[in-house]
Every structure is written in C-alpha cells, then in structure tokens.
Design an enzyme around this catalytic site. Structure first.
Site, PDB file in Angstrom:
ATOM      1  N   ASP A  42       0.815  -1.218   0.000  1.00  0.00           N
ATOM      2  CA  ASP A  42       0.000   0.000   0.000  1.00  0.00           C
ATOM      3  C   ASP A  42       0.851   1.272   0.000  1.00  0.00           C
ATOM      4  OD1 ASP A  42       1.015  -0.265   2.490  1.00  0.00           O
ATOM      5  OD2 ASP A  42      -0.884  -0.005   3.558  1.00  0.00           O
ATOM      6  N   HIS A 245      23.966   1.638 -17.812  1.00  0.00           N
ATOM      7  CA  HIS A 245      22.925   2.123 -16.907  1.00  0.00           C
ATOM      8  C   HIS A 245      23.036   1.395 -15.568  1.00  0.00           C
ATOM      9  CE1 HIS A 245      20.117   4.132 -20.100  1.00  0.00           C
ATOM     10  NE2 HIS A 245      21.196   4.828 -19.827  1.00  0.00           N
ATOM     11  N   ASP A 262      26.639   9.734 -13.544  1.00  0.00           N
ATOM     12  CA  ASP A 262      25.664  10.213 -14.521  1.00  0.00           C
ATOM     13  C   ASP A 262      24.416  10.539 -13.723  1.00  0.00           C
ATOM     14  OD1 ASP A 262      23.752  10.590 -16.477  1.00  0.00           O
ATOM     15  OD2 ASP A 262      24.393   8.881 -17.702  1.00  0.00           O
ATOM     16  N   ASP A 273      20.968  16.455 -17.448  1.00  0.00           N
ATOM     17  CA  ASP A 273      21.572  15.125 -17.617  1.00  0.00           C
ATOM     18  C   ASP A 273      23.072  15.328 -17.812  1.00  0.00           C
ATOM     19  OD1 ASP A 273      22.130  12.499 -18.229  1.00  0.00           O
ATOM     20  OD2 ASP A 273      20.923  12.437 -20.069  1.00  0.00           O
ATOM     21  N   HIS A 352      26.750   3.089 -27.458  1.00  0.00           N
ATOM     22  CA  HIS A 352      25.522   3.905 -27.438  1.00  0.00           C
ATOM     23  C   HIS A 352      25.655   5.094 -28.379  1.00  0.00           C
ATOM     24  CE1 HIS A 352      27.370   6.969 -24.750  1.00  0.00           C
ATOM     25  NE2 HIS A 352      27.885   5.962 -24.069  1.00  0.00           N
ATOM     26  N   HIS A 356      20.669  12.621 -27.042  1.00  0.00           N
ATOM     27  CA  HIS A 356      19.207  12.492 -27.156  1.00  0.00           C
ATOM     28  C   HIS A 356      18.600  13.844 -26.819  1.00  0.00           C
ATOM     29  CE1 HIS A 356      19.354  12.305 -22.727  1.00  0.00           C
ATOM     30  NE2 HIS A 356      20.353  11.472 -22.878  1.00  0.00           N
ATOM     31  N   HIS A 363      14.986  11.488 -21.719  1.00  0.00           N
ATOM     32  CA  HIS A 363      15.062  11.117 -23.137  1.00  0.00           C
ATOM     33  C   HIS A 363      13.809  11.713 -23.750  1.00  0.00           C
ATOM     34  CE1 HIS A 363      17.628   7.424 -21.812  1.00  0.00           C
ATOM     35  NE2 HIS A 363      18.308   8.547 -21.809  1.00  0.00           N
ATOM     36  N   GLU A 386      27.137  13.114 -25.333  1.00  0.00           N
ATOM     37  CA  GLU A 386      27.656  12.228 -24.287  1.00  0.00           C
ATOM     38  C   GLU A 386      28.465  11.046 -24.811  1.00  0.00           C
ATOM     39  OE1 GLU A 386      24.615   9.750 -22.380  1.00  0.00           O
ATOM     40  OE2 GLU A 386      23.092  10.973 -23.351  1.00  0.00           O
ATOM     41  N   TYR A 390      34.255   2.436 -22.971  1.00  0.00           N
ATOM     42  CA  TYR A 390      34.085   1.459 -21.892  1.00  0.00           C
ATOM     43  C   TYR A 390      34.903   0.226 -22.247  1.00  0.00           C
ATOM     44  CZ  TYR A 390      30.204   4.693 -21.856  1.00  0.00           C
ATOM     45  OH  TYR A 390      29.452   5.841 -21.902  1.00  0.00           O
ATOM     46  N   ARG A 408      32.611   8.492 -19.487  1.00  0.00           N
ATOM     47  CA  ARG A 408      31.618   9.202 -20.300  1.00  0.00           C
ATOM     48  C   ARG A 408      31.676  10.665 -19.887  1.00  0.00           C
ATOM     49  NH1 ARG A 408      27.738   6.020 -19.732  1.00  0.00           N
ATOM     50  NH2 ARG A 408      26.412   6.857 -18.086  1.00  0.00           N
ATOM     51  N   GLU A 410      29.241  14.026 -20.442  1.00  0.00           N
ATOM     52  CA  GLU A 410      27.917  14.388 -20.967  1.00  0.00           C
ATOM     53  C   GLU A 410      27.534  15.803 -20.560  1.00  0.00           C
ATOM     54  OE1 GLU A 410      24.648  11.977 -19.424  1.00  0.00           O
ATOM     55  OE2 GLU A 410      23.448  12.559 -21.178  1.00  0.00           O
TER      56      GLU A 410
END
Ligand code: GLY
Ligand code: MN
Ligand code: MN
Length: 441
Positions: A42, A245, A262, A273, A352, A356, A363, A386, A390, A408, A410
């Site tokens: 709940d 991610h 990130d 972002d 990637h 975006h 996104h 970005e 890797y 990365r 970005e």
C-alpha cells in the site's frame, strides 16, 4: 503570474492553442493524467505527472483528464479532476477542485472526474478526429473505445461518431521539441543545480568511499534546491563505470579507481543530464588520462556540429570518427579508420549513441529523422552530447592496463540562432580542470 510549475498560465494557454490549431476544428484531443503507481503493497512511488499532460496544463494531480475541443463555443479546454474533499485532503493534501481548475489553471470548464463516463461521449459526438496516445494505458484505451461505441450506438438517432483516430504524439511531440524562453530558463536552473551536485560529489570523493555516499551528496544538493533526480543516478566506481545504466550504486572505491557519475536534477518538471568521470584520489593515471582526453575531444568534435542547419546525426558521426581514430592510435583497435567505422568495430568500446533530446523527459520526445533523413538542428532544440569509452574488465584482447576503465562525458546543449549554448558548461570537464578542482577542495 508564475505558478508553482515556473510557467505562466498564459504560456499553457498558448501551448493548448497551438496544439488545437494543428489538430484542426473537427478534432478532439484526450489526455489522461499519469496514474499513481504502487511500489509495494500500500505504498506508492512518488507521483510524477505525465509530461504531455503537464506540458499542456501544469496540473499536478492524478485522476484527471484534459480534453481539448478546438473551436467549441462553450469552451475549448476542459479538465476532469477530483472534487474537493476535506476528509481526503486532510490525509493527502489540497486539491484544486473544479473551481481551482478554472481560476488557477485557466481551464474554460471543469467537471468531477466521476462524471467523465457520462460526459465524454457527448463531447466526442460530432467530432470527426480523435487525437489520443493509443497503447500507453491499456485501461484508458478500453474506456475510450467504450465511449466511442456509446456514440456509435446512437447513429440511428442522428449521432455522428468520430471516424479517424490519430496518434497525439505526432503533433504534440513536435511542439515540445522547441523550447520557449521560459522553458529554457527552467532547464538552465536544472542544469545549475546539477553542476552544484556534481561538484558536491567530487568534493567528498576519496579512496574507500562508497558509491551510495557519493549518490547521497548529489541528491542532497538536488533536494536542497527543491529538485528531484530526473532519472536514477548512476554512480559507478572502477569497472562499474563500464555498465552503461549501472543501478546498484552499492560498491566501494579503491585507490586508483575512476568514478563515473551520470546524474541530473529535474526542476519544475524539466530534466538535466550530466556525466563526469573523475579519479577518486584526484589524479588521473596515464591510461585514464589518455582515454579521458580522447572522449573529451570526441565531445568537442560533436559540439562543433551543434548549430542551426546541421543534421542532428552529424554530432554522432563526428564523435565516432574521433573515437575510432584515437582507439587506433592507442592500439585498442587495429587496421584502417574507414573500415573500422563502416564495420562498426568501435562498438566494442562505444555501444551507445552520442545524445538524445532533453526536456520534460530526460530522453525527451521529438523525431530524430524526418522523411527518412536526420533532422536539421534549429534554435530552441536541447539535447545531450555524451560520448564515452568502456573497456570491459574481462576483455582479454586488450592490454591489462586498459581494462576496467569506463569514461563518459555528458553535457546539455541548447541550439541558438548563433550556434549553441552549453547549459552545463560551468562544470569542470577536462582532466586538468577536474584535477585542479579536486586539488583545491
Ligand atoms: N542518464 C541516461 C542518459 O544519459 O541517457
Ligand atoms: Mn543522456
Ligand atoms: Mn546521462
């Protein structure tokens, strides 16, 4: 007058008018609010309004439906929402009610949400086209079909049911792609909060610190600025930075690790972002620095393509070329530049895209291609750049010294008439800037 959303009622009215003009006089547009979602038993997830609904109304409550009826003499913007209820409001907080929907949210008319079933078929009758997000909410899809069928059942009595059903996103998302001055101001605020948050994390980093401790620093800054995370913050130390991610955020850090963060704030619904990758001890190793410089030069190459009239895709292509060239130079790829790009060998280290759209959603909505071609950039568009690299810790085909490095970088970019403005440009980005910042903290 600014509302809590940071957008004036006049701007919401302008957005609705623009959408209704695009939809045409014989159309009707139906937008349900986001449902509340159960987290467990709940307890509920924090409520977040549906971005399309928010964009057109600024209304933050669940259990509401916005109906736009262009050219309707008795009112074009109709909101169905919860009635005032002192008992429920004592538990859950205030509701606008129907009076508030009109006086505070600029609706032409408002009805209790319980009356939707009774009233909506009458609003659909005589309209030939229905714009709606089919397939987003299966329960609501069925209700809509039911209301249309109710009108159909009255055809013998002269009712005119709608006969065209169109995807609302096609019109609305095109509109959301171009940010107004007020939206850009909110996005700048979201970016500024994120800049402070990333600095807060960099300030406390030291070997041994846990990923969640860094996340706490970031998100403390978000909440202290009346913002929320725009998406699940990614804090990866060492090889966790290679997971695109990564979501556990529960690892420790060790001397010599990089940390990839990130994370971006959402302020008044608008996302930022940012990714930065920094050494937990404040000093890049030789290999970390080489790869960081390479990613940075890929980002710079993509940024050079960020101006009106250039195809969106050019940024990605520029970044891929720089990354592939650098990977060949460092011996991480072998062979010829062109062949490595055509055969996409770089995808072993860069899987990637380079960015975006960014807006109410991280996104964000909007087509990337128009009539089969990459769309041309125009002032008011906002997107991320970005690039990253890797190197899997398990990649036996590269020298051990490269393994487990994930980087990365970005930033958030607004296209302007003159070129672009980097909303997140204040944050230290190069290895030198990061080292200097960490040395003086
Ligand atoms: N944080 C998700 C992304 O950068 O796209
Ligand atoms: Mn992004
Ligand atoms: Mn990101």
């Amino acid at each position: 007058m600014k509302r809590l959303s940071g957008i004036t009622p006049a701007e919401y009215a302008r957005r609705r008018r623009q959408l209704m003009e695009a939809a045409g006089d014989d159309a009707i547009l139906v937008l349900p609010a986001a449902p509340e979602r159960v987290r467990s038993h709940d307890t509920f997830y924090p409520y977040r309004q549906d971005s399309d609904f928010w964009y057109l109304s600024g209304f933050q409550e669940p259990e509401a439906v916005l109906v736009l009826i262009p050219g309707r003499r008795h009112g074009e913007s109709i909101l169905f929402c919860r009635e005032r209820d002192p008992d429920r409001e004592a538990w859950d907080g205030p509701r606008a009610g129907q009076d508030g929907a009109v006086s505070r949210y600029g609706m032409d008319d408002a009805y209790p949400i319980e009356d939707l079933d009774e009233i909506l078929p009458g609003l659909l009758e005589g309209r030939s086209r229905v714009y709606y997000h089919f397939g987003r909410d299966a329960d609501f899809d069925l209700k809509l079909i039911g209301w249309v069928n109710r009108v159909r059942s009255q055809v013998r009595h002269g009712a005119q049911p709608p006969h065209e059903f169109l995807e609302l996103g096609h019109l609305l998302h095109e509109q959301r792609l171009y940010k107004s001055d007020d939206e850009i101001a909110l996005m700048q605020t979201a970016a500024d909060i994120s800049v402070r948050a990333h600095r807060a994390a960099m300030r406390v980093a030291r070997p041994g610190i846990h990923e969640y401790e860094l996340q706490a620093e970031l998100e403390r800054e978000f909440r202290a600025s009346d913002a929320w995370p725009a998406y699940n913050s990614i804090v990866g130390a060492g090889a966790n930075g290679c997971v695109l991610h990564y979501r556990d955020n529960n690892g420790g850090s060790r001397e010599g690790d990089l940390v990839l963060i990130d994370a971006g704030a959402e302020f008044r619904g608008y996302a930022s972002d940012i990714t930065r990758t920094f050494p937990v001890n404040g000093r890049f190793s030789t290999e970390q620095r080489l790869l960081h410089e390479l990613v940075l030069s890929a980002q710079a190459a993509a940024l050079e393509q960020a101006r009106p009239g250039i195809a969106y895709e050019e940024g990605h292509l520029a970044a891929v070329e720089v990354l592939t060239e650098g990977l060949l130079r460092l011996g991480l790829l072998k062979g010829d530049l062109e062949e490595n790009i055509i055969e996409r060998h770089y995808q072993r280290f860069y899987r990637h895209k380079t960015g975006h759209w960014l807006g109410l959603d991280v996104h964000d909505v909007g087509d990337y291609r128009v009539a089969g071609e990459s769309r041309l950039l125009e002032p008011g568009m906002v997107f991320t750049i970005e690039p990253g690299l890797y190197i899997s810790p398990d990649d036996r085909d590269v020298e051990p010294r490269w393994r487990g490095i994930g980087i990365r970088i970005e930033d958030d970019v607004l296209i302007t008439a003159a070129g672009h403005h980097v909303l997140t440009g204040a944050l230290e980005r190069s290895a030198e800037e990061i080292e200097a910042f960490m040395a003086r903290r």
